[in-house]
Design a protein around this motif. Structure first.
Motif, PDB file in Angstrom:
ATOM      1  N   TRP A 138     -15.627  42.902 -21.838  1.00 20.89           N
ATOM      2  CA  TRP A 138     -14.426  43.183 -21.031  1.00 20.89           C
ATOM      3  C   TRP A 138     -14.194  44.683 -20.920  1.00 20.89           C
ATOM      4  CZ3 TRP A 138     -10.206  45.056 -24.063  1.00 20.89           C
ATOM      5  CH2 TRP A 138     -10.415  44.951 -25.447  1.00 20.89           C
ATOM      6  N   ILE A 146      -7.112  51.968 -18.947  1.00 25.51           N
ATOM      7  CA  ILE A 146      -6.978  53.302 -19.531  1.00 25.51           C
ATOM      8  C   ILE A 146      -7.032  54.370 -18.441  1.00 25.51           C
ATOM      9  CG2 ILE A 146      -8.189  54.971 -20.996  1.00 25.51           C
ATOM     10  CD1 ILE A 146      -8.772  52.607 -22.872  1.00 25.51           C
ATOM     11  N   ALA A 151      -3.329  57.574 -11.737  1.00 22.62           N
ATOM     12  CA  ALA A 151      -2.668  57.373 -10.449  1.00 22.62           C
ATOM     13  C   ALA A 151      -1.191  57.743 -10.503  1.00 22.62           C
ATOM     14  CB  ALA A 151      -2.821  55.924 -10.007  1.00 22.62           C
ATOM     15  N   ILE A 160       8.394  58.193 -17.864  1.00 30.15           N
ATOM     16  CA  ILE A 160       7.887  57.167 -18.775  1.00 30.15           C
ATOM     17  C   ILE A 160       7.969  57.652 -20.217  1.00 30.15           C
ATOM     18  CG2 ILE A 160       5.790  55.972 -19.503  1.00 30.15           C
ATOM     19  CD1 ILE A 160       4.993  55.770 -16.590  1.00 30.15           C
ATOM     20  N   ILE A 164      10.138  56.997 -23.888  1.00 31.42           N
ATOM     21  CA  ILE A 164       9.549  56.736 -25.209  1.00 31.42           C
ATOM     22  C   ILE A 164      10.141  57.654 -26.268  1.00 31.42           C
ATOM     23  CG2 ILE A 164       7.388  56.990 -26.514  1.00 31.42           C
ATOM     24  CD1 ILE A 164       5.972  55.690 -24.268  1.00 31.42           C
ATOM     25  N   TRP A 209      -2.670  61.578 -22.110  1.00 32.19           N
ATOM     26  CA  TRP A 209      -2.570  60.181 -21.673  1.00 32.19           C
ATOM     27  C   TRP A 209      -3.093  60.034 -20.249  1.00 32.19           C
ATOM     28  CZ3 TRP A 209       1.352  57.970 -18.240  1.00 32.19           C
ATOM     29  CH2 TRP A 209       1.404  56.582 -18.262  1.00 32.19           C
TER      30      TRP A 209
ATOM     31  N   VAL B  17     -10.941  48.957 -29.233  1.00 28.66           N
ATOM     32  CA  VAL B  17     -10.709  49.079 -27.783  1.00 28.66           C
ATOM     33  C   VAL B  17      -9.387  48.421 -27.413  1.00 28.66           C
ATOM     34  CG1 VAL B  17     -11.537  48.438 -25.500  1.00 28.66           C
ATOM     35  CG2 VAL B  17     -13.137  49.260 -27.196  1.00 28.66           C
ATOM     36  N   LEU B  18      -9.135  47.259 -27.981  1.00 24.22           N
ATOM     37  CA  LEU B  18      -7.874  46.573 -27.691  1.00 24.22           C
ATOM     38  C   LEU B  18      -6.695  47.462 -28.055  1.00 24.22           C
ATOM     39  CD1 LEU B  18      -6.759  43.899 -26.654  1.00 24.22           C
ATOM     40  CD2 LEU B  18      -6.544  43.177 -29.025  1.00 24.22           C
ATOM     41  N   LEU B  20      -6.619  50.716 -28.269  1.00 28.22           N
ATOM     42  CA  LEU B  20      -6.516  51.839 -27.331  1.00 28.22           C
ATOM     43  C   LEU B  20      -5.916  51.394 -26.001  1.00 28.22           C
ATOM     44  CD1 LEU B  20      -9.940  53.474 -28.140  1.00 28.22           C
ATOM     45  CD2 LEU B  20      -7.749  54.625 -28.306  1.00 28.22           C
ATOM     46  N   VAL B  21      -6.348  50.221 -25.551  1.00 24.72           N
ATOM     47  CA  VAL B  21      -5.813  49.725 -24.279  1.00 24.72           C
ATOM     48  C   VAL B  21      -4.309  49.510 -24.394  1.00 24.72           C
ATOM     49  CG1 VAL B  21      -5.800  47.751 -22.721  1.00 24.72           C
ATOM     50  CG2 VAL B  21      -7.958  48.717 -23.462  1.00 24.72           C
ATOM     51  N   TRP B  24      -2.523  52.741 -24.308  1.00 24.15           N
ATOM     52  CA  TRP B  24      -2.503  53.398 -22.995  1.00 24.15           C
ATOM     53  C   TRP B  24      -1.648  52.660 -21.964  1.00 24.15           C
ATOM     54  CZ3 TRP B  24      -5.414  56.502 -25.817  1.00 24.15           C
ATOM     55  CH2 TRP B  24      -5.667  57.788 -25.336  1.00 24.15           C
ATOM     56  N   THR B  25      -1.509  51.351 -22.136  1.00 27.11           N
ATOM     57  CA  THR B  25      -0.760  50.591 -21.132  1.00 27.11           C
ATOM     58  C   THR B  25       0.717  50.489 -21.475  1.00 27.11           C
ATOM     59  OG1 THR B  25      -2.463  49.045 -21.797  1.00 27.11           O
ATOM     60  CG2 THR B  25      -1.618  48.820 -19.598  1.00 27.11           C
ATOM     61  N   MET B  26       1.029  50.567 -22.768  1.00 26.91           N
ATOM     62  CA  MET B  26       2.393  50.274 -23.173  1.00 26.91           C
ATOM     63  C   MET B  26       3.436  51.164 -22.510  1.00 26.91           C
ATOM     64  SD  MET B  26       3.336  49.164 -26.958  1.00 26.91           S
ATOM     65  CE  MET B  26       2.967  50.769 -27.556  1.00 26.91           C
ATOM     66  N   PRO B  27       3.198  52.481 -22.395  1.00 25.32           N
ATOM     67  CA  PRO B  27       4.249  53.297 -21.767  1.00 25.32           C
ATOM     68  C   PRO B  27       4.635  52.786 -20.385  1.00 25.32           C
ATOM     69  CG  PRO B  27       2.622  54.701 -22.792  1.00 25.32           C
ATOM     70  CD  PRO B  27       2.083  53.303 -22.874  1.00 25.32           C
ATOM     71  N   THR B  28       3.638  52.469 -19.556  1.00 28.23           N
ATOM     72  CA  THR B  28       3.932  52.000 -18.205  1.00 28.23           C
ATOM     73  C   THR B  28       4.587  50.625 -18.246  1.00 28.23           C
ATOM     74  OG1 THR B  28       1.834  53.059 -17.698  1.00 28.23           O
ATOM     75  CG2 THR B  28       2.961  51.971 -15.901  1.00 28.23           C
ATOM     76  N   LEU B  31       8.171  50.889 -19.021  1.00 31.48           N
ATOM     77  CA  LEU B  31       8.954  51.338 -17.876  1.00 31.48           C
ATOM     78  C   LEU B  31       9.239  50.175 -16.931  1.00 31.48           C
ATOM     79  CD1 LEU B  31       9.854  54.112 -16.360  1.00 31.48           C
ATOM     80  CD2 LEU B  31       7.976  53.474 -14.873  1.00 31.48           C
ATOM     81  N   TRP B  48      11.258  46.321 -25.832  1.00 32.13           N
ATOM     82  CA  TRP B  48      10.422  45.332 -26.510  1.00 32.13           C
ATOM     83  C   TRP B  48      11.248  44.161 -27.021  1.00 32.13           C
ATOM     84  CZ3 TRP B  48      11.342  50.329 -27.640  1.00 32.13           C
ATOM     85  CH2 TRP B  48      12.177  50.592 -28.722  1.00 32.13           C
ATOM     86  N   ILE B 355       5.879  55.288  -8.517  1.00 32.40           N
ATOM     87  CA  ILE B 355       4.492  55.098  -8.932  1.00 32.40           C
ATOM     88  C   ILE B 355       3.875  53.830  -8.366  1.00 32.40           C
ATOM     89  CG2 ILE B 355       4.783  56.421 -11.034  1.00 32.40           C
ATOM     90  CD1 ILE B 355       4.768  53.913 -12.618  1.00 32.40           C
ATOM     91  N   LEU B 359      -0.165  53.186  -7.613  1.00 37.36           N
ATOM     92  CA  LEU B 359      -0.785  52.130  -8.418  1.00 37.36           C
ATOM     93  C   LEU B 359      -1.470  51.087  -7.540  1.00 37.36           C
ATOM     94  CD1 LEU B 359       1.542  51.377 -11.462  1.00 37.36           C
ATOM     95  CD2 LEU B 359      -0.577  52.656 -11.348  1.00 37.36           C
TER      96      LEU B 359
END
Lengths: 335, 381
Positions: A138, A146, A151, A160, A164, A209, B17-18, B20-21, B24-28, B31, B48, B355, B359
């Motif tokens: 995957w 990532i 974008a 954002i 945080i 980031w 990897v999970l 890191l993903v 990287w995704t959590m901030p967006t 929001l 949350w 955004i 996106l």
């Protein structure tokens, strides 16, 4: 209503541009026709059009590059030797002011921090993630996610991350993720972006980031370009994962790492939106690009000082520029 | 996959990897979730917890004595402080020292002989034997549990009231021509640099490569002066859409020319030669052969330029101005950060609107984006 006007304007603008290319070429062929003429005249006209046409093709681009990039560089350098209105010559006084200005020194210091940290960490994370995601099924989905912050605008990213870093007084429930984690581990909530010195790093996290995805994409392509045989040979010789990665793979993509590194370095020098949106340079988080923007409009604008800060940014970029040109000409020579 | 790596190490790779993903995704994601939450819940609890029932302490004021009605010889003020919103009162009180002293349904004796009863649904009654006086109503403290609530209200609010809708159109007006015009100009220039022999070609290429790194900041002040001069000379405003299109064109050109030239130079020479033998001019060859063949490169640059112009703040606020009618989305967002810094429901919804277009472009055209990046940065890699 506004939408209609906007669409009409867009169409007009694009059409005007297309019309230029079409009409100039039509006129050129009309003045010097090469079809339907006898041999000598036709070849003479063909020679003339072949000499002129490249410049017709290039003219708008050259015009735009000159007006928007070359002329301003020269003009900024000249303006930096003038006073706030840009009329009276003051010699190097703006630069003397700059050296003595505490805020400028702060910006230079912060900029060096940014230059040290952001390209290094973005490239590092990009490399690690590229290497890891290439090994799992995957991986492409992971890469897309990532890469996604690429974008998002710097301002959007600032919102954002401001969320945080959000701070609520001690005792009330934290709605900012970072403080919530800190409190959950028994710490005290902090107003992160107002902490002098450390706030620089909290702002850098935003750019890292955003940029890691860029580094990852390019480095991952470079990693795939490494011939299988070298890695297989290392495996047979008994090298472990770390050795393969750092001793075999990384040296082979050294050139690409340098490209990624310098690209992010240039970006770091230019970025001002993040600082503007997060702190606007308060709490000792000023950087050159934002300071320059600040002086452009502060108190009606001081063009001399603004331009001199721009010149400093330019000087910092020049080594990269030379390196770039050298690399490119080397490559093109091989074609 | 190499069998020697199928080991506990593989698991470590998956897990990291999970991680890191998620990082990287959590901030967006935070929001997005926040922008969809009820604004009162958003202000008091982290995103949350959005799915959990939140309990909050608040204070309401009963209507003043004017609204009392006489019933069976007693005087009654009644109302409901949840106002029809979902939620349940779990405790109430009448003094700030003991805000949760009573359970719903119980009756509290107020200081001056009045009796306060609060029900679970938030309805309350103050009953007194004698006529009540005073212009300010009784303060009632209560703890209520609110079920999670998701809503598009925040979006409705920012689109109608905060000028976001207007800015959205402004951004579009800036970004679309700023994408198309440089492509057109750069494609012609790139073709000339790749396939038309003329003196000075090598130097021009070197100049383009050098200009790739010129910081935008260098251009601002001279261009601002130039625009003001041109505007004054022709009696037109200095800050126009036209001006910003050209500015974006100028700043985007080096990359565009560089990318497209590299791509076009890689096209097979035979195609062009056979077309020329058939009597096609350079213009014909370019429009009918090169442009269609260059589509992948054109697309990837278009995506870049669009993202860049849509997300740009600097060029827009310098060359388009900061008036209410001209602000682009990014500029509007910066203003909101200043003026509505604490109103997270407005900030999160506005930020998500800014955004969402990039996106969508990103997810729809990601493949071209990656291809463009690779063509520009690691040639021959």
């Amino acid at each position: 209503m506004q939408l209609v006007a906007a669409i009409l304007m867009m169409i007009a603008g694009v059409l005007a541009c297309a019309a230029y290319f079409w009409s100039t070429n039509f006129i050129l062929d009309w003045i010097f026709p090469s079809k339907g003429l006898s041999g000598a005249a036709a070849s003479r006209n063909l020679r003339i059009t072949n000499a002129i046409r490249p410049w017709l093709f290039l003219a708008p681009a050259l015009f735009a590059l000159t007006i928007y990039l070359i002329y301003p560089v020269i003009q900024s350098a000249i303006l930096s030797l003038h006073d706030r209105g840009g009329l009276n010559f003051v010699g190097l006084r703006n630069y003397v002011w700059m050296i003595n200005d505490g805020e400028f020194r702060q910006s230079i210091f912060n900029n060096f921090l940014w230059l040290l940290v952001v390209p290094a960490l973005s490239t590092f994370f990009g490399l690690i993630i590229a290497a890891l995601t290439d090994r799992i099924w995957w991986g492409n989905i992971a890469k897309t996610l990532i890469f996604m912050p690429m974008a998002i605008s710097f301002v959007g990213a600032a919102v954002i991350w401001k969320f945080i870093y959000d701070y609520r007084a001690e005792g009330s429930e934290q709605i900012g993720l970072l403080n919530a984690i800190v409190v959950a581990f028994g710490g005290l909530p902090e107003a992160w972006i107002t902490l002098p010195f450390w706030n620089n790093f909290f702002l850098m996290v935003i750019l890292i980031w955003i940029q890691t995805g860029f580094a990852m994409v390019i480095l991952s392509a470079a990693l795939r370009g490494i011939p299988e045989e070298t890695i297989e040979a290392a495996v047979i010789d008994g090298a472990n994962g770390w050795q393969i990665f750092f001793k075999i793979m990384v040296p082979q993509i050294w050139g690409t790492i340098a490209v990624v590194w310098t690209t992010i370095t240039i970006l770091v020098l230019k970025v001002f939106d993040i600082v503007l949106a997060m702190t606007n340079g308060q709490w000792q988080s000023q950087v050159l690009a934002n300071l320059m923007f600040d002086w452009m409009f502060r108190g009606g604008g001081d063009f001399g000082r603004g331009a001199s800060i721009a010149v400093v940014i330019m000087v910092l970029v020049i080594p990269i520029m030379i390196w770039n040109i050298r690399n490119a000409t080397k490559e093109m020579g091989g074609r | 996959m190499n069998p020697s790596t199928r080991s506990p190490l593989t698991w470590a790779v998956h897990v990291s990897v999970l991680l890191l993903v998620v990082l990287w995704t959590m901030p967006t994601a935070g929001l997005l979730i926040s922008s969809l939450r009820d604004k009162d819940q958003l202000a008091v609890s982290g995103w949350w917890t959005a799915l959990a029932t939140s309990s909050r302490n608040s204070v309401a004021r009963a209507p003043s004595a004017d609204s009392q009605v006489e019933r069976d010889g007693k005087f009654v003020i009644s109302g409901n402080f949840l106002g029809g919103q979902p939620g349940q009162v779990s405790a109430f009180g009448f003094s700030s020292r003991e805000p949760a002293k009573f359970k719903p349904g119980e009756t509290a004796e107020l200081n001056d002989g009045e009796r306060l009863t609060v029900q679970e649904d938030g309805s309350f009654e103050i009953v007194s034997d004698k006529r009540m006086e005073g212009s300010r109503g009784q303060r009632i403290f209560f703890t209520s549990a609110t079920p999670p609530r998701f809503t598009l209200e925040n979006y409705g609010e920012v689109l109608s009231a905060e000028g976001i809708g207007r800015s959205f159109i402004n951004s579009l007006t800036v970004a679309v021509p700023s994408t198309v015009i440089p492509i057109l100009i750069a494609a012609f220039a790139a073709y000339a640099l790749a396939w038309m022999p003329f003196p000075g070609r090598a130097i021009l290429l070197a100049v383009v490569v050098g200009l790739l790194v010129v910081p935008l900041q260098m251009s601002l002040i001279p261009l601002l002066k130039l625009y003001n001069g041109v505007g004054a000379f022709f009696g037109v405003p200095a800050k126009t859409y036209m001006g910003i299109w050209l500015a974006h064109t100028g700043f985007g050109l080096p990359l565009a020319i560089y990318l497209l030239r590299n791509y076009m130079a890689g096209l097979p020479r035979e195609i062009m030669e056979s077309a020329r033998v058939d009597g096609a001019s350079d213009f014909d060859i370019f429009v009918k052969i090169i442009l269609p063949l260059s589509f992948p490169a054109l697309a990837s640059f278009a995506i870049f330029q669009f993202l860049w112009t849509w997300n740009d703040l600097l060029v827009a606020i310098v060359f388009l101005g900061t008036g209410q009618d001209q602000l682009v989305l990014t500029g509007r967002l910066v203003n909101l950060l200043g003026s509505r810094g604490g109103n997270w429901e407005i900030l999160t919804a506005s930020a998500f609107i800014t955004i969402v277009v990039p996106l969508i472009v990103f997810f729809a055209l990601q493949r071209y984006l990656v291809r463009g990046l690779l063509a520009g940065s690691v040639k021959g890699g």
